[in-house]
Design a protein around this motif. Structure first.
Motif, mmCIF file in Angstrom:
data_model
loop_
_atom_site.group_PDB
_atom_site.id
_atom_site.type_symbol
_atom_site.label_atom_id
_atom_site.label_comp_id
_atom_site.label_asym_id
_atom_site.label_seq_id
_atom_site.Cartn_x
_atom_site.Cartn_y
_atom_site.Cartn_z
ATOM 1 N N ALA A 304 0.897 -1.318 -0.088
ATOM 2 C CA ALA A 304 0.079 0.079 0.117
ATOM 3 C C ALA A 304 0.765 1.256 -0.104
ATOM 4 O O ALA A 304 0.385 2.170 -0.365
ATOM 5 C CB ALA A 304 -0.958 0.024 1.284
ATOM 6 N N ILE A 305 1.988 1.264 0.615
ATOM 7 C CA ILE A 305 3.004 2.269 0.299
ATOM 8 C C ILE A 305 3.744 2.341 -0.891
ATOM 9 O O ILE A 305 3.904 3.405 -1.514
ATOM 10 C CB ILE A 305 3.982 2.333 1.505
ATOM 11 N N PRO A 308 0.551 3.301 -4.122
ATOM 12 C CA PRO A 308 -0.140 4.033 -3.455
ATOM 13 C C PRO A 308 -1.645 4.300 -3.828
ATOM 14 O O PRO A 308 -2.262 4.853 -3.312
ATOM 15 C CB PRO A 308 0.645 5.218 -2.897
ATOM 16 N N TYR A 309 -1.714 4.250 -5.203
ATOM 17 C CA TYR A 309 -2.993 4.609 -5.894
ATOM 18 C C TYR A 309 -3.881 3.517 -6.513
ATOM 19 O O TYR A 309 -3.067 2.487 -6.891
ATOM 20 C CB TYR A 309 -2.776 5.744 -6.783
ATOM 21 N N SER A 312 -1.727 2.429 -9.371
ATOM 22 C CA SER A 312 -0.472 1.365 -9.278
ATOM 23 C C SER A 312 -0.690 0.140 -9.449
ATOM 24 O O SER A 312 0.237 -0.737 -9.896
ATOM 25 C CB SER A 312 -0.202 1.576 -7.749
ATOM 26 N N CYS A 358 5.104 6.072 -5.986
ATOM 27 C CA CYS A 358 5.182 6.243 -4.602
ATOM 28 C C CYS A 358 6.141 7.286 -4.156
ATOM 29 O O CYS A 358 6.770 8.036 -4.754
ATOM 30 C CB CYS A 358 5.950 4.864 -3.907
ATOM 31 N N ASN A 359 5.769 7.724 -2.823
ATOM 32 C CA ASN A 359 6.603 8.744 -2.319
ATOM 33 C C ASN A 359 8.126 8.173 -1.924
ATOM 34 O O ASN A 359 8.185 7.393 -1.409
ATOM 35 C CB ASN A 359 6.353 9.234 -0.898
ATOM 36 N N LEU A 400 -6.174 -1.504 -4.101
ATOM 37 C CA LEU A 400 -5.649 -0.707 -2.989
ATOM 38 C C LEU A 400 -6.444 -1.143 -1.781
ATOM 39 O O LEU A 400 -5.707 -1.123 -0.879
ATOM 40 C CB LEU A 400 -5.779 0.763 -3.459
ATOM 41 N N LEU A 404 -4.341 -2.054 1.531
ATOM 42 C CA LEU A 404 -4.532 -1.483 2.794
ATOM 43 C C LEU A 404 -5.015 -2.467 4.131
ATOM 44 O O LEU A 404 -4.346 -2.123 5.036
ATOM 45 C CB LEU A 404 -5.574 -0.278 2.830
ATOM 46 N N TYR A 425 -1.487 7.136 7.708
ATOM 47 C CA TYR A 425 -1.384 6.875 6.440
ATOM 48 C C TYR A 425 -2.889 6.096 5.747
ATOM 49 O O TYR A 425 -3.280 6.362 4.686
ATOM 50 C CB TYR A 425 -0.268 6.035 6.018
ATOM 51 N N SER A 426 -3.305 5.297 6.555
ATOM 52 C CA SER A 426 -4.330 4.239 6.416
ATOM 53 C C SER A 426 -5.700 5.029 6.254
ATOM 54 O O SER A 426 -6.179 5.003 5.255
ATOM 55 C CB SER A 426 -4.497 3.190 7.304
ATOM 56 N N LYS A 429 -5.326 7.024 2.929
ATOM 57 C CA LYS A 429 -5.527 6.317 1.475
ATOM 58 C C LYS A 429 -6.748 5.853 1.325
ATOM 59 O O LYS A 429 -7.333 5.465 0.229
ATOM 60 C CB LYS A 429 -4.302 5.292 1.658
#
Length: 452
Positions: A304-305, A308-309, A312, A358-359, A400, A404, A425-426, A429
């Protein structure tokens, strides 16, 4: 030269030689990896040692909506204290005046790091390695597309027009002629990178139409994440100069390969400087296998990281240059975990799961966290995979929401990254995922409107 300018990197000092600094951009990465902050006149920046932004910037979704992540006190938008890291000062060479960018770190009023600031999370993970006497080393690879300008979201993304006057062609991997098609954009990327003091290990044409890859020299995880963070903006600015867009979407063009941020890892002994993945005679060590096992055991929970979308997950397609499982093998690009050809000194493990969307701070932190858990748990990986891993079973989350769910239940991983980060984060998202589910797609209108 002012006292703070004497603390900045040589490349930034060189950029300002003979010029008057006009402005400083004080920036920090939010959860998606967007630069947030303030642009201030150089004279004001010289007088300030910090500035404020509300912590709510970390509760914002990619669409600009807000996740209900403020905690028990409610959405009061408490201010953070942001302090400059002078080592990150770099030029913004595309601006009309003489401008520097400086990445800041986020703290609360008691001086404690904000637990959901991406750069702080990566620093947290790196410190865990240091506490064990290890030094993590990473080398990210950046894949992206140069595409035609797209101002209508309903219109499909198309490859950019090349120097020849024809749209960029697919299936030209490693073609120098294909690279030459984008020559003016690449020239600006090199020029901007040189002005900013960044070292590029190479640029290649990838398999997609207008898809390029930039390889970066290995080094400190925080420094490399800073550079990827900066590079995304640099590349976008270079593309805009030539009437095209640079996109880091994981899957921007239907039928073309996705864009990854492959992450190469090695770990050094802090005292000796030796690679702990290689023994005295150059063979594989237990630590090498433990690290691989950590990736196999924990990367599903980190997906999920790394993805992230909703877009993805369109990248994980069988036989399409992205992994569908976490098999490992040597010199095999079909596996999710690859061991590249190298000398014992340079032995490393490549995580091919992360998408370029991703970041970079969070992606590198999550990948290192999985490897760290492997080193601590000291388990063995599955047997090395032989053959084409696309013939194996799929072993990654496909949406996603499912990713998550795995992330929320991964207590060991959440403890490494920080429980407060995991909570925020959860929530953010899941808010994004709910926003997506409210959108009716063209596919649904085409196939469901009159048929169901």
């Amino acid at each position: 030269m002012t006292s703070w300018q004497e603390q900045i990197p040589e490349s930034a000092q060189k950029y300002l030689e003979g010029n008057r600094l006009d402005e400083v951009e004080c920036i920090i990465s939010d959860l998606p990896g967007i630069a947030r902050g303030k642009a201030v006149p150089a004279s004001k920046f010289a007088r300030q040692s910090y500035f404020h932004l509300p912590e709510s910037i970390f509760f914002q979704t990619i669409t600009g909506e807000w996740g209900e992540a403020a905690g028990s006190e409610g959405f009061i938008e408490r201010d953070m204290i942001l302090r400059p890291d002078w080592s990150t000062a770099t030029a913004a060479p595309w601006t009309a005046d003489w401008t520097l960018q400086v990445i800041h770190d986020a703290f609360d009023v008691d001086g404690m790091p904000i637990p959901f600031s991406p750069r702080n999370i990566l620093k947290r993970v790196v410190q865990l390695y240091h506490d064990q006497g290890w030094v993590p080393v990473v080398a990210p690879e950046m894949e992206f597309y140069l595409v035609a300008r797209n101002i209508d979201p309903a219109k499909a993304i198309e490859p950019m027009m090349g120097r020849s006057g024809r749209p960029a062609a697919a299936r030209q991997a490693y073609s120098m002629t294909a690279v030459d098609e984008f020559g003016p954009v690449i020239d600006d990327i090199y020029d901007f990178a040189e002005s900013q003091g960044f070292e590029i290990d190479g640029i290649t044409q990838e398999g997609g139409a207008g898809q390029l890859e930039i390889n970066m020299v290995h080094g400190d995880p925080v420094k490399l994440a800073d550079e990827v963070f900066y590079f995304k903006r640099l590349i976008r600015e270079a593309a805009l100069r030539h009437n095209c867009y640079a996109t880091f979407m994981a899957k921007p063009i239907e039928g073309e390969p996705g864009s990854a941020m492959h992450i190469h890892h090695s770990v050094l002994d802090r005292e000796t400087g030796q690679n702990i993945f290689s023994g005295p005679q150059g063979g594989d060590t237990d630590a090498f296998f433990h690290f691989i096992a950590g990736l196999q055991n924990h990367l599903p929970s980190a997906t999920a990281i790394l993805a992230p979308y909703v877009n993805s997950y369109r990248r994980y397609v069988r036989d399409h240059a992205a992994p569908i499982n976490l098999e490992w093998a040597r010199d095999n690009r079909t596996t999710g975990i690859r061991i590249p050809l190298s000398s014992p000194k340079s032995r490393r493990v490549e995580n091919r799961l992360a998408g370029m969307d991703c970041n970079p701070y969070l992606g590198i932190a999550a990948s290192l966290a999985c490897g760290y858990l492997g080193l601590i748990e000291q388990e063995r990986p599955d047997r090395q995979f032989k053959g084409d891993a696309y013939d194996g079973e799929e072993a990654l989350p496909r949406i996603l929401g499912g990713a998550l769910d795995l992330f929320d239940s991964a207590l060991a991983l959440n403890d490494i990254l920080g429980p407060e980060f995991a909570r925020v984060y959860s929530i953010v998202k899941r808010k994004e995922y709910e926003e997506f589910l409210e959108v009716i797609s063209p596919w649904e209108r085409e196939h469901l409107l009159l048929n169901v």
